[in-house]
Write a protein that holds these residues in place. Structure first.
Motif, PDB file in Angstrom:
ATOM      1  N   GLY A 235     -12.989 -33.529 -23.126  1.00 39.82           N
ATOM      2  CA  GLY A 235     -13.814 -33.065 -24.060  1.00 39.82           C
ATOM      3  C   GLY A 235     -13.789 -31.784 -24.350  1.00 39.82           C
ATOM      4  O   GLY A 235     -14.649 -30.613 -25.049  1.00 39.82           O
ATOM      5  N   GLU A 236     -12.774 -30.901 -23.639  1.00 36.55           N
ATOM      6  CA  GLU A 236     -12.426 -29.541 -23.451  1.00 36.55           C
ATOM      7  C   GLU A 236     -11.596 -29.450 -24.626  1.00 36.55           C
ATOM      8  O   GLU A 236     -10.607 -29.416 -24.991  1.00 36.55           O
ATOM      9  N   LYS A 237     -12.168 -27.854 -25.367  1.00 36.89           N
ATOM     10  CA  LYS A 237     -11.633 -27.485 -26.149  1.00 36.89           C
ATOM     11  C   LYS A 237     -10.095 -26.713 -25.616  1.00 36.89           C
ATOM     12  O   LYS A 237     -10.127 -25.950 -24.757  1.00 36.89           O
ATOM     13  N   ILE A 238      -9.301 -27.128 -25.955  1.00 44.08           N
ATOM     14  CA  ILE A 238      -7.620 -26.262 -25.441  1.00 44.08           C
ATOM     15  C   ILE A 238      -7.079 -25.487 -26.768  1.00 44.08           C
ATOM     16  O   ILE A 238      -6.150 -26.301 -27.897  1.00 44.08           O
ATOM     17  N   PRO A 239      -6.133 -24.841 -26.052  1.00 41.47           N
ATOM     18  CA  PRO A 239      -5.127 -24.412 -27.252  1.00 41.47           C
ATOM     19  C   PRO A 239      -3.735 -25.774 -27.472  1.00 41.47           C
ATOM     20  O   PRO A 239      -3.232 -26.723 -26.060  1.00 41.47           O
ATOM     21  N   LEU A 240      -3.278 -25.877 -28.786  1.00 40.56           N
ATOM     22  CA  LEU A 240      -2.054 -26.415 -28.799  1.00 40.56           C
ATOM     23  C   LEU A 240      -1.381 -25.975 -27.711  1.00 40.56           C
ATOM     24  O   LEU A 240      -0.537 -25.133 -27.634  1.00 40.56           O
ATOM     25  N   PHE A 241       0.131 -26.825 -27.960  1.00 42.07           N
ATOM     26  CA  PHE A 241       0.777 -26.249 -26.834  1.00 42.07           C
ATOM     27  C   PHE A 241       1.475 -25.178 -27.578  1.00 42.07           C
ATOM     28  O   PHE A 241       2.180 -25.641 -29.265  1.00 42.07           O
ATOM     29  N   ASN A 242       2.527 -24.589 -27.001  1.00 40.22           N
ATOM     30  CA  ASN A 242       3.043 -23.787 -27.415  1.00 40.22           C
ATOM     31  C   ASN A 242       5.534 -23.470 -27.112  1.00 40.22           C
ATOM     32  O   ASN A 242       5.389 -22.736 -26.106  1.00 40.22           O
ATOM     33  N   PRO A 243       5.233 -24.092 -27.997  1.00 44.19           N
ATOM     34  CA  PRO A 243       6.634 -24.374 -27.756  1.00 44.19           C
ATOM     35  C   PRO A 243       7.696 -23.208 -27.238  1.00 44.19           C
ATOM     36  O   PRO A 243       9.049 -23.286 -26.763  1.00 44.19           O
ATOM     37  N   ARG A 244       7.071 -21.916 -27.384  1.00 43.70           N
ATOM     38  CA  ARG A 244       8.304 -20.748 -27.561  1.00 43.70           C
ATOM     39  C   ARG A 244       7.841 -20.004 -25.949  1.00 43.70           C
ATOM     40  O   ARG A 244       8.333 -18.919 -25.802  1.00 43.70           O
ATOM     41  N   GLN A 245       6.020 -20.351 -25.039  1.00 43.70           N
ATOM     42  CA  GLN A 245       5.837 -19.922 -24.034  1.00 43.70           C
ATOM     43  C   GLN A 245       5.960 -20.845 -23.474  1.00 43.70           C
ATOM     44  O   GLN A 245       5.633 -20.110 -22.176  1.00 43.70           O
ATOM     45  N   GLN A 246       5.834 -22.033 -23.020  1.00 40.20           N
ATOM     46  CA  GLN A 246       5.457 -23.119 -22.164  1.00 40.20           C
ATOM     47  C   GLN A 246       6.814 -23.900 -22.427  1.00 40.20           C
ATOM     48  O   GLN A 246       7.661 -24.499 -23.368  1.00 40.20           O
ATOM     49  N   GLN A 247       6.545 -24.558 -21.476  1.00 39.79           N
ATOM     50  CA  GLN A 247       7.432 -25.681 -21.411  1.00 39.79           C
ATOM     51  C   GLN A 247       7.254 -26.989 -21.432  1.00 39.79           C
ATOM     52  O   GLN A 247       6.388 -27.306 -20.968  1.00 39.79           O
TER      53      GLN A 247
END
Ligand SMILES: [Zn+2]
Length: 141
Positions: free
Chosen positions: A77-89
């Motif tokens: 239920g935690e609010k999280i950032p969406l996946f960032n394809p340029r900064q994450q694998q």
């Protein structure tokens, strides 16, 4: 709305992203549908046209991503950032189900992104089943 990007930048994006969606990894070759340009931080919230902020996305992921930059982890239920394809694998946050038809979130970011972008909607899962049986999916790199 059409996004103006220089030819050189478009080529860099297509090469880097291998002509597939940075989120669900659907390829143009499998889907037969050109990828769209996704603004990781949406233009409406100040995102620019730099390489660090644009990536290829399938129409479905781009549509459901919309103006979202955050999601809710369905597990906590935690609010999280969406996946960032340029900064994450991708492999750090997602994997394929044993039969190769569903994207599974490995982390809060992965789980929340799968749900928000509806990466396992019935039509794409059915298509992936055909791609798997043809040896076209899941991608090996
Ligand atoms: Zn996609």
């Amino acid at each position: 709305m059409t996004t103006y990007l220089s030819e050189a930048l478009r080529k860099k994006i297509e090469t880097t992203d291998k002509r597939r969606c940075c989120y669900c990894l659907t390829s143009e070759a499998n889907s037969g549908i050109p990828m769209t340009i996704d603004h990781i931080l949406p233009r409406s919230t100040g995102g620019d046209n730099s390489f660090e902020n644009v990536c290829l996305a399938c129409r479905t992921c781009n549509e459901y991503k919309g103006k979202n930059t955050t999601a809710i982890d369905p597990l906590t239920g935690e609010k999280i950032p969406l996946f960032n394809p340029r900064q994450q694998q991708w492999k750090d946050h997602f994997s394929w189900s044993a039969d190769g038809t569903k994207v599974e979130g490995l982390t809060a970011i992965g789980r929340g992104t799968v749900v928000t972008l509806r990466m396992n909607h019935a039509v794409i899962v059915s298509a992936r089943r055909r791609w798997v049986s043809s040896g076209w999916h899941p991608p090996i790199d």
